[in-house]
Enzyme design. Structure first.
Site, PDB file in Angstrom:
ATOM      1  N   SER A   1       0.840  -1.203   0.000  1.00 23.73           N
ATOM      2  CA  SER A   1       0.000   0.000   0.000  1.00 23.73           C
ATOM      3  C   SER A   1       0.868   1.242   0.000  1.00 23.73           C
ATOM      4  CB  SER A   1      -0.854  -0.027   1.265  1.00 23.73           C
ATOM      5  OG  SER A   1      -1.455   1.217   1.488  1.00 23.73           O
ATOM      6  N   ALA A   2       0.327   2.320  -0.531  1.00 19.50           N
ATOM      7  CA  ALA A   2       1.012   3.615  -0.466  1.00 19.50           C
ATOM      8  C   ALA A   2       1.132   4.076   0.979  1.00 19.50           C
ATOM      9  CB  ALA A   2       0.232   4.644  -1.271  1.00 19.50           C
TER      10      ALA A   2
ATOM     11  N   TYR B   1      -1.769  -0.820  11.030  1.00 15.99           N
ATOM     12  CA  TYR B   1      -2.038  -1.352   9.693  1.00 15.99           C
ATOM     13  C   TYR B   1      -0.826  -1.105   8.785  1.00 15.99           C
ATOM     14  CZ  TYR B   1      -3.609  -1.458   4.862  1.00 15.99           C
ATOM     15  OH  TYR B   1      -3.682  -1.712   3.518  1.00 15.99           O
TER      16      TYR B   1
ATOM     17  N   LYS C   1       2.139  -3.699   6.890  1.00 18.05           N
ATOM     18  CA  LYS C   1       2.578  -3.738   5.487  1.00 18.05           C
ATOM     19  C   LYS C   1       4.100  -3.568   5.394  1.00 18.05           C
ATOM     20  CE  LYS C   1      -1.448  -4.253   3.482  1.00 18.05           C
ATOM     21  NZ  LYS C   1      -1.832  -5.533   2.919  1.00 18.05           N
TER      22      LYS C   1
HETATM   23  P1  NAD Z   1     -11.216  -6.491   1.461  1.00 20.58           P
HETATM   24  O1  NAD Z   1     -11.409  -6.469   2.935  1.00 20.58           O
HETATM   25  O2  NAD Z   1     -12.364  -6.141   0.589  1.00 20.58           O
HETATM   26  O3  NAD Z   1     -10.672  -7.922   1.003  1.00 20.58           O
HETATM   27  C1  NAD Z   1      -9.858  -8.720   1.822  1.00 20.58           C
HETATM   28  C2  NAD Z   1     -10.439 -10.131   1.807  1.00 20.58           C
HETATM   29  O4  NAD Z   1      -9.591 -10.970   2.604  1.00 20.58           O
HETATM   30  C3  NAD Z   1     -11.855 -10.207   2.406  1.00 20.58           C
HETATM   31  O5  NAD Z   1     -12.684 -10.925   1.536  1.00 20.58           O
HETATM   32  C4  NAD Z   1     -11.651 -10.959   3.731  1.00 20.58           C
HETATM   33  O6  NAD Z   1     -12.770 -11.747   4.051  1.00 20.58           O
HETATM   34  C5  NAD Z   1     -10.429 -11.791   3.434  1.00 20.58           C
HETATM   35  N1  NAD Z   1      -9.585 -12.108   4.615  1.00 20.58           N
HETATM   36  C6  NAD Z   1      -9.158 -11.278   5.584  1.00 20.58           C
HETATM   37  N2  NAD Z   1      -8.416 -11.956   6.474  1.00 20.58           N
HETATM   38  C7  NAD Z   1      -8.354 -13.244   6.047  1.00 20.58           C
HETATM   39  C8  NAD Z   1      -7.736 -14.417   6.534  1.00 20.58           C
HETATM   40  N3  NAD Z   1      -7.023 -14.417   7.659  1.00 20.58           N
HETATM   41  N4  NAD Z   1      -7.888 -15.577   5.835  1.00 20.58           N
HETATM   42  C9  NAD Z   1      -8.617 -15.598   4.687  1.00 20.58           C
HETATM   43  N5  NAD Z   1      -9.234 -14.511   4.183  1.00 20.58           N
HETATM   44  C10 NAD Z   1      -9.102 -13.357   4.855  1.00 20.58           C
HETATM   45  O7  NAD Z   1      -9.961  -5.534   1.155  1.00 20.58           O
HETATM   46  P2  NAD Z   1      -9.444  -4.994  -0.253  1.00 20.58           P
HETATM   47  O8  NAD Z   1      -9.760  -3.556  -0.328  1.00 20.58           O
HETATM   48  O9  NAD Z   1      -9.838  -5.892  -1.332  1.00 20.58           O
HETATM   49  O10 NAD Z   1      -7.873  -5.095   0.001  1.00 20.58           O
HETATM   50  C11 NAD Z   1      -7.135  -6.227  -0.395  1.00 20.58           C
HETATM   51  C12 NAD Z   1      -5.693  -6.044   0.024  1.00 20.58           C
HETATM   52  O11 NAD Z   1      -5.187  -4.845  -0.541  1.00 20.58           O
HETATM   53  C13 NAD Z   1      -5.496  -5.911   1.536  1.00 20.58           C
HETATM   54  O12 NAD Z   1      -4.316  -6.605   1.886  1.00 20.58           O
HETATM   55  C14 NAD Z   1      -5.324  -4.436   1.750  1.00 20.58           C
HETATM   56  O13 NAD Z   1      -4.521  -4.148   2.871  1.00 20.58           O
HETATM   57  C15 NAD Z   1      -4.630  -4.023   0.466  1.00 20.58           C
HETATM   58  N6  NAD Z   1      -4.850  -2.614   0.104  1.00 20.58           N
HETATM   59  C16 NAD Z   1      -6.122  -2.137  -0.003  1.00 20.58           C
HETATM   60  C17 NAD Z   1      -6.326  -0.801  -0.333  1.00 20.58           C
HETATM   61  C18 NAD Z   1      -7.708  -0.227  -0.426  1.00 20.58           C
HETATM   62  O14 NAD Z   1      -7.852   1.004  -0.372  1.00 20.58           O
HETATM   63  N7  NAD Z   1      -8.756  -1.011  -0.598  1.00 20.58           N
HETATM   64  C19 NAD Z   1      -5.228   0.031  -0.549  1.00 20.58           C
HETATM   65  C20 NAD Z   1      -3.948  -0.502  -0.434  1.00 20.58           C
HETATM   66  C21 NAD Z   1      -3.763  -1.836  -0.108  1.00 20.58           C
HETATM   67  C1  WQD Z   2      -9.241  10.238   0.589  1.00 17.74           C
HETATM   68  C2  WQD Z   2      -9.403  11.752   0.776  1.00 17.74           C
HETATM   69  C3  WQD Z   2      -9.664  12.381   3.080  1.00 17.74           C
HETATM   70  C4  WQD Z   2     -13.562  10.426   3.633  1.00 17.74           C
HETATM   71  C5  WQD Z   2      -6.810   5.187   2.865  1.00 17.74           C
HETATM   72  C6  WQD Z   2      -5.806   4.498   3.741  1.00 17.74           C
HETATM   73  C7  WQD Z   2      -4.659   3.974   2.914  1.00 17.74           C
HETATM   74  C8  WQD Z   2      -5.160   3.089   1.763  1.00 17.74           C
HETATM   75  C9  WQD Z   2      -6.267   3.747   0.994  1.00 17.74           C
HETATM   76  C10 WQD Z   2      -5.057   0.794   2.416  1.00 17.74           C
HETATM   77  C11 WQD Z   2      -8.613  12.300   1.965  1.00 17.74           C
HETATM   78  C12 WQD Z   2     -10.922  12.707   2.287  1.00 17.74           C
HETATM   79  C13 WQD Z   2     -12.379  10.893   3.109  1.00 17.74           C
HETATM   80  C14 WQD Z   2     -14.579  11.358   3.968  1.00 17.74           C
HETATM   81  C15 WQD Z   2     -13.150  13.146   3.217  1.00 17.74           C
HETATM   82  N1  WQD Z   2      -5.710   1.848   2.245  1.00 17.74           N
HETATM   83  N2  WQD Z   2     -12.173  12.241   2.897  1.00 17.74           N
HETATM   84  N3  WQD Z   2     -14.332  12.687   3.738  1.00 17.74           N
HETATM   85  O1  WQD Z   2      -6.940   8.270   3.541  1.00 17.74           O
HETATM   86  O2  WQD Z   2      -6.042   8.513   1.181  1.00 17.74           O
HETATM   87  O3  WQD Z   2      -6.196   6.283   2.187  1.00 17.74           O
HETATM   88  O4  WQD Z   2      -7.278   4.252   1.876  1.00 17.74           O
HETATM   89  O5  WQD Z   2      -3.877   0.563   2.318  1.00 17.74           O
HETATM   90  O6  WQD Z   2      -3.811   3.282   3.778  1.00 17.74           O
HETATM   91  O7  WQD Z   2      -5.322   5.437   4.712  1.00 17.74           O
HETATM   92  O8  WQD Z   2      -8.278   7.423   1.538  1.00 17.74           O
HETATM   93  O9  WQD Z   2     -10.630   7.509   0.842  1.00 17.74           O
HETATM   94  O10 WQD Z   2     -10.096   7.662   3.300  1.00 17.74           O
HETATM   95  O11 WQD Z   2      -9.539   9.574   1.825  1.00 17.74           O
HETATM   96  O12 WQD Z   2     -12.984  14.352   3.031  1.00 17.74           O
HETATM   97  O13 WQD Z   2     -15.652  11.009   4.474  1.00 17.74           O
HETATM   98  O14 WQD Z   2     -10.780  12.032   1.074  1.00 17.74           O
HETATM   99  O15 WQD Z   2      -9.392  13.379   4.035  1.00 17.74           O
HETATM  100  O16 WQD Z   2      -8.164  13.575   1.610  1.00 17.74           O
HETATM  101  P1  WQD Z   2      -6.825   7.726   2.184  1.00 17.74           P
HETATM  102  P2  WQD Z   2      -9.713   7.965   1.895  1.00 17.74           P
END
Ligand code: NAD
Ligand code: WQD
Length: 337
Positions: free
Chosen positions: A123-124, A147, A151
């Site tokens: 993740s970023a 979290y 990562k």
């Molecule tokens: P999500 O929660 O929708 O999907 C994760 C899936 O993993 C879910 O279906 C959950 O049931 C399953 N899961 C969790 N723990 C488990 C375990 N111990 N065993 C088996 N299954 C398990 O999340 P997502 O948004 O699809 O994210 C997927 C990955 O990408 C995550 O690792 C997350 O940290 C990473 N990520 C997500 C974002 C984002 O903004 N969505 C950004 C950066 C990184």
């Molecule tokens: C985006 C922008 C908020 C909600 C998060 C995690 C990051 C990654 C992606 C997993 C920001 C603004 C948001 C609201 C708002 N996940 N905002 N009102 O914070 O960039 O990233 O998700 O790895 O780790 O931190 O994403 O969608 O929460 O926010 O004004 O109700 O929207 O302040 O500027 P973020 P976000």
């Protein structure tokens, strides 16, 4: 066959479609802790190749060993994990157990099975509060919450593993802000409770489920005072995973790559774009900054273009249109079963 952990979740399900479109069969392992079983029928309806499913936990060694024994798995895409920043500060142990403990179990099972190709969801967030945009991969990493720290640790574990045995082929993909849905609107993001992220919140305001959006901060040093992020269409992200798998098969090694578009969009710009495609008003009010937020965060993408031969193709209007179609056709998310 590709094993997809967390394949019923938001990003994993879209990656299954891209893998399937690329001719792969997939086996999903998911414990349904943050997803619903009904995703599976939806996926099978849009995937041209077979999609197997096992309900189970990546921390369960017996399940992993059975899966590797049953299917001819050539590589793993590892999405399973917990991802809510706020929750991680309240329950750090469950984040470390699920994310780090789970990854260790998976790596052990892969080692035993001799499967040494892995694409990992980083993740970023590993860039911490870096404000040197666009952010290149070699930027300093840091964590501001459990979290993010999970990562960081996993990235380091994967680097150590690769140093110990160069047969490992590992991609550490750092996602920026994934949004949107598959164009069929059969799969999409289905957050539980009040959405923590911007796009699903806006979609729920537009559809009338929530009264107004709170915009967190209007006094950032950005072009309109609101936070700037790199929103990337989830199908572009999914295709980036297939590109990463191809790159690993082509050249091996360990790849660390940003997946973003390379351009930043402010909260007000997102509201405007969403309002245009949905033809709905998005009422909002500017409130205090959200603790832990940075002013702007967007990716340097040259490395992805060079190494993965991948580039995001979909624009902001596509992201909003696809997210909106998913919201309208599934106002209450996925069915329970
Ligand atoms: P999500 O929660 O929708 O999907 C994760 C899936 O993993 C879910 O279906 C959950 O049931 C399953 N899961 C969790 N723990 C488990 C375990 N111990 N065993 C088996 N299954 C398990 O999340 P997502 O948004 O699809 O994210 C997927 C990955 O990408 C995550 O690792 C997350 O940290 C990473 N990520 C997500 C974002 C984002 O903004 N969505 C950004 C950066 C990184
Ligand atoms: C985006 C922008 C908020 C909600 C998060 C995690 C990051 C990654 C992606 C997993 C920001 C603004 C948001 C609201 C708002 N996940 N905002 N009102 O914070 O960039 O990233 O998700 O790895 O780790 O931190 O994403 O969608 O929460 O926010 O004004 O109700 O929207 O302040 O500027 P973020 P976000």
């Amino acid at each position: 066959m590709i094993l997809v952990t967390g394949g019923l979740g938001y990003i994993g399900s879209h990656a299954c479609v891209s893998l399937s479109n690329a001719g792969q069969e997939v086996a999903i392992l998911d414990n349904l802790s943050n997803s619903k079983a009904s995703v599976l029928q939806r996926l099978r309806g849009i995937c041209p190749n077979s999609v197997r499913f096992e309900k189970g936990d990546i921390r369960d060694k017996a399940t992993l060993s059975r899966l590797f024994g049953t299917y001819q798995i050539s590589a793993v895409m590892h999405f399973a994990g917990l991802k809510a920043v706020g929750e991680s500060t309240k329950s750090p142990i469950s984040y470390y157990d699920n994310n780090i403990g789970g990854t260790l179990c998976l790596l052990e099972a892969m080692t035993t099975a001799g499967v040494k190709t892995l694409v990992f969801s980083s993740s970023a967030t590993v860039y911490g509060d870096s404000c040197n945009v666009p952010i290149p991969e070699e930027s300093l990493r840091s964590a501001t919450n459990p979290y993010g720290r999970s990562k960081l640790f996993i990235e380091d574990i994967l680097a150590d593993l690769h140093s110990s045995d160069d047969q490992w082929r590992i991609a550490r993909l750092r996602y920026f802000n994934p949004v949107g849905a598959h164009e069929s609107a059969r799969i999409g993001e289905d957050p539980v409770g009040i959405p923590a992220n911007l796009m699903p919140y806006i979609a729920q305001v537009a559809v009338g489920h929530r009264e107004r959006l709170n915009v967190f901060g209007g006094d950032y040093p950005t072009r309109d005072g609101t936070g700037v992020r790199d929103y990337v269409h989830v199908m572009d992200l999914a295709e980036g995973h297939v590109a990463a798998l191809r790159a690993l098969q082509r050249q091996g090694g360990m790849l660390t790559v940003n997946l973003g578009t390379g351009s930043g969009t402010s909260v007000l710009e997102i509201i405007d774009a969403f309002s245009r495609v949905s033809h709905r008003d998005i009422p909002y009010q500017i409130v205090e900054r959200r603790p832990g937020d940075v002013a702007q965060c967007y990716a340097a993408v040259a490395h992805a273009e060079r190494v993965l031969e991948w580039k995001a193709k979909r624009n902001l209007a596509d992201m909003c249109a696809d997210h909106w179609r998913w919201q309208v056709e599934n106002p209450n998310g996925y069915p329970q079963s």
